[in-house]
Design a protein around this motif. Sequence first.
Motif, PDB file in Angstrom:
ATOM      1  N   LEU A  40      21.194   4.881  30.974  1.00 42.95           N
ATOM      2  CA  LEU A  40      21.712   3.850  30.065  1.00 42.95           C
ATOM      3  C   LEU A  40      22.507   2.799  30.825  1.00 42.95           C
ATOM      4  CD1 LEU A  40      22.911   6.099  27.105  1.00 42.95           C
ATOM      5  CD2 LEU A  40      20.609   5.248  27.656  1.00 42.95           C
ATOM      6  N   ALA A  46      22.788  -0.676  29.429  1.00 44.03           N
ATOM      7  CA  ALA A  46      22.701  -1.886  28.601  1.00 44.03           C
ATOM      8  C   ALA A  46      24.053  -2.400  28.129  1.00 44.03           C
ATOM      9  CB  ALA A  46      21.813  -1.611  27.385  1.00 44.03           C
ATOM     10  N   GLY A  47      25.105  -1.622  28.379  1.00 46.03           N
ATOM     11  CA  GLY A  47      26.425  -1.918  27.791  1.00 46.03           C
ATOM     12  C   GLY A  47      27.008  -3.247  28.269  1.00 46.03           C
ATOM     13  N   GLN A  48      27.958  -3.746  27.491  1.00 39.81           N
ATOM     14  CA  GLN A  48      28.561  -5.048  27.808  1.00 39.81           C
ATOM     15  C   GLN A  48      29.728  -4.937  28.777  1.00 39.81           C
ATOM     16  OE1 GLN A  48      29.077  -7.836  24.772  1.00 39.81           O
ATOM     17  NE2 GLN A  48      27.581  -6.924  23.404  1.00 39.81           N
ATOM     18  N   GLY A  49      30.242  -3.734  28.985  1.00 35.75           N
ATOM     19  CA  GLY A  49      31.331  -3.544  29.943  1.00 35.75           C
ATOM     20  C   GLY A  49      32.550  -4.376  29.610  1.00 35.75           C
ATOM     21  N   THR A  50      32.953  -4.337  28.336  1.00 35.31           N
ATOM     22  CA  THR A  50      34.064  -5.205  27.919  1.00 35.31           C
ATOM     23  C   THR A  50      35.394  -4.797  28.563  1.00 35.31           C
ATOM     24  OG1 THR A  50      34.253  -3.827  25.955  1.00 35.31           O
ATOM     25  CG2 THR A  50      33.074  -5.900  25.700  1.00 35.31           C
ATOM     26  N   ARG A  51      35.565  -3.509  28.850  1.00 33.95           N
ATOM     27  CA  ARG A  51      36.866  -3.069  29.388  1.00 33.95           C
ATOM     28  C   ARG A  51      37.035  -3.418  30.860  1.00 33.95           C
ATOM     29  NH1 ARG A  51      36.255   2.801  28.571  1.00 33.95           N
ATOM     30  NH2 ARG A  51      34.085   2.157  28.731  1.00 33.95           N
ATOM     31  N   LYS A  82      28.117  -4.072  34.310  1.00 29.13           N
ATOM     32  CA  LYS A  82      28.943  -3.056  34.988  1.00 29.13           C
ATOM     33  C   LYS A  82      28.143  -2.124  35.903  1.00 29.13           C
ATOM     34  CE  LYS A  82      30.762   0.071  32.340  1.00 29.13           C
ATOM     35  NZ  LYS A  82      31.617   0.799  31.372  1.00 29.13           N
ATOM     36  N   GLN A  90      17.367  -3.132  25.242  1.00 28.08           N
ATOM     37  CA  GLN A  90      18.156  -2.957  24.013  1.00 28.08           C
ATOM     38  C   GLN A  90      18.851  -4.289  23.723  1.00 28.08           C
ATOM     39  OE1 GLN A  90      21.741  -0.662  24.340  1.00 28.08           O
ATOM     40  NE2 GLN A  90      21.609   0.138  22.258  1.00 28.08           N
ATOM     41  N   GLN A 119      23.759  -3.900  21.407  1.00 25.48           N
ATOM     42  CA  GLN A 119      24.358  -2.674  21.941  1.00 25.48           C
ATOM     43  C   GLN A 119      24.957  -1.857  20.796  1.00 25.48           C
ATOM     44  OE1 GLN A 119      24.465  -5.629  24.199  1.00 25.48           O
ATOM     45  NE2 GLN A 119      22.659  -4.457  24.720  1.00 25.48           N
ATOM     46  N   GLY A 175      24.915   1.424  20.334  1.00 25.49           N
ATOM     47  CA  GLY A 175      25.311   2.806  20.609  1.00 25.49           C
ATOM     48  C   GLY A 175      24.358   3.516  21.557  1.00 25.49           C
ATOM     49  N   ASP A 226      26.926   4.230  34.171  1.00 25.77           N
ATOM     50  CA  ASP A 226      28.230   3.838  34.716  1.00 25.77           C
ATOM     51  C   ASP A 226      29.082   5.071  35.030  1.00 25.77           C
ATOM     52  OD1 ASP A 226      28.672   4.675  32.155  1.00 25.77           O
ATOM     53  OD2 ASP A 226      29.880   2.961  31.545  1.00 25.77           O
TER      54      ASP A 226
HETATM   55  P1  TTP Z   1      30.345   2.564  27.108  1.00 30.22           P
HETATM   56  O1  TTP Z   1      31.155   2.795  28.351  1.00 30.22           O
HETATM   57  O2  TTP Z   1      30.803   3.158  25.830  1.00 30.22           O
HETATM   58  O3  TTP Z   1      30.153   1.002  26.879  1.00 30.22           O
HETATM   59  P2  TTP Z   1      30.098  -0.142  27.949  1.00 30.22           P
HETATM   60  O4  TTP Z   1      29.503   0.323  29.207  1.00 30.22           O
HETATM   61  O5  TTP Z   1      29.451  -1.335  27.327  1.00 30.22           O
HETATM   62  O6  TTP Z   1      31.627  -0.506  28.247  1.00 30.22           O
HETATM   63  P3  TTP Z   1      32.793  -1.041  27.298  1.00 30.22           P
HETATM   64  O7  TTP Z   1      33.157   0.073  26.369  1.00 30.22           O
HETATM   65  O8  TTP Z   1      33.866  -1.358  28.269  1.00 30.22           O
HETATM   66  O9  TTP Z   1      32.309  -2.276  26.571  1.00 30.22           O
HETATM   67  O10 TTP Z   1      28.849   3.046  27.327  1.00 30.22           O
HETATM   68  C1  TTP Z   1      28.483   4.267  27.906  1.00 30.22           C
HETATM   69  C2  TTP Z   1      27.139   4.103  28.578  1.00 30.22           C
HETATM   70  O11 TTP Z   1      26.119   3.799  27.652  1.00 30.22           O
HETATM   71  C3  TTP Z   1      27.126   3.002  29.570  1.00 30.22           C
HETATM   72  O12 TTP Z   1      26.303   3.408  30.637  1.00 30.22           O
HETATM   73  C4  TTP Z   1      26.493   1.845  28.828  1.00 30.22           C
HETATM   74  C5  TTP Z   1      25.544   2.527  27.902  1.00 30.22           C
HETATM   75  N1  TTP Z   1      25.326   1.893  26.603  1.00 30.22           N
HETATM   76  C6  TTP Z   1      24.095   1.348  26.320  1.00 30.22           C
HETATM   77  O13 TTP Z   1      23.185   1.357  27.164  1.00 30.22           O
HETATM   78  N2  TTP Z   1      23.878   0.812  25.090  1.00 30.22           N
HETATM   79  C7  TTP Z   1      24.842   0.794  24.132  1.00 30.22           C
HETATM   80  O14 TTP Z   1      24.582   0.316  23.011  1.00 30.22           O
HETATM   81  C8  TTP Z   1      26.138   1.347  24.457  1.00 30.22           C
HETATM   82  C9  TTP Z   1      27.236   1.329  23.431  1.00 30.22           C
HETATM   83  C10 TTP Z   1      26.320   1.881  25.690  1.00 30.22           C
END
Ligand code: TTP
Length: 393
Positions: free
Chosen positions: A6, A8-13, A23, A78, A81, A83, A105
Amino acid sequence: MKAVVLAAGQGTRIRPLSDSIPKPMLPVADRPLVAHTIDAAIDAGADEIVLVIGYEGETVRDYFGDEYRDVPISYAVQTEQAGTAHAVNTAREHIDGPFAVLNGDNLYDPAAVDRLFEHCPAVCAIAVDEPRNYGVLSTDGDSVTGIVEKPSEPPTNLANAGAYAFPERAREWLEVPESERGEHEITDVLASVIEEFDVTPVTLDRWLDVGRPWELLEANEWKIADLDRRIDGRVSDDAHLEGDVVVEEGATVKPGVVVEGPALIRSGATVGPNAYVRGATLIGEDASVGHAVEVKNSVVSRGTSVSHLSYVGDSVLGRDVNFGAGTNVANLRHDDADIKFTVKGERVSTGRRKFGVVAGDGVKTGINSSLSPGLKLTTGATTRPGESVERDR
Ligand code: TTP
């Protein structure tokens, strides 16, 4: 077994570091963060990697292409994002047979990923001191009996580490309802698997979830320490390299430089003359660390210059940052308290006594800038000559 990773996340933190780089593509030692996850999956025997990409996804695709280490790579995009279960469901058409799911990540100890694959259905867990902050597994002997999010009375100290080996039938259970926080969560898929199958808990010795900037430093501390000494670049006879130092081909280390390993100096980077690099530091591709500059336990990303008379400690500098002559970073408070950092508008403790600054891509500081501990400089921010910067900008 295929591994769905996985990414695809936005890595906001972790902003501003993720402003233009997803990220999973941030640098951890000699490769992007997600490459360590993919390497662990390939070493465990994955015969195909399905990368779920979304936010800035083309950067991921450009790096890995269709094949990586002789293993085919395919992509599922995806667009929203929504979940982790939603992310895996995006990759559904790629899944045939049992499959693994790994977070792009997270750093896992590779031996545990091996055991995860061997014991399918299985889930990775890590023993933690404060299980109340995690998703916690309940177990009965060698079997997982449930998972509960942030329980007030944790059944075990085993936190879910976000790595799963699922049977093929789980493919039919990927559409789960929204959770309380409004996401479709992979843990609800795990709950269905637990109802029908014996799920083995696989305990990790080491695990790191990279969510916030200081965790990127910790990831580098881990993976740079794993490197063995290798000097392929041009190193002056008057430089002194101690311990596990890697100087990649195309890097230059000039006279008077002292490097105390573990440290990694990547291709195209220049260090010195008369610089001091120590403590799990990454000097990225084409970066430059010049005369009378000390860099300690930091990530200096690609194309960044710290050219004259500076101290940089426990910091993460993004790409193409320029620190003006005499810019200094404070990484310790006089009262020795843990350094705080702003994550999504809130001041949170980093849990570190020493933490310097996080500078987004393209930051430029004026000469003699003085930067306070825990400072965030957003992408493209500037400081004035002689300025003492105590507030994020
Ligand atoms: P998270 O660490 O929950 O989300 P994030 O990486 O976007 O960071 P932040 O909370 O800072 O915005 O995600 C856990 C893993 O899942 C990470 O590898 C990203 C991935 N992910 C997706 O691929 N798609 C999604 O819709 C979500 C929520 C996470």
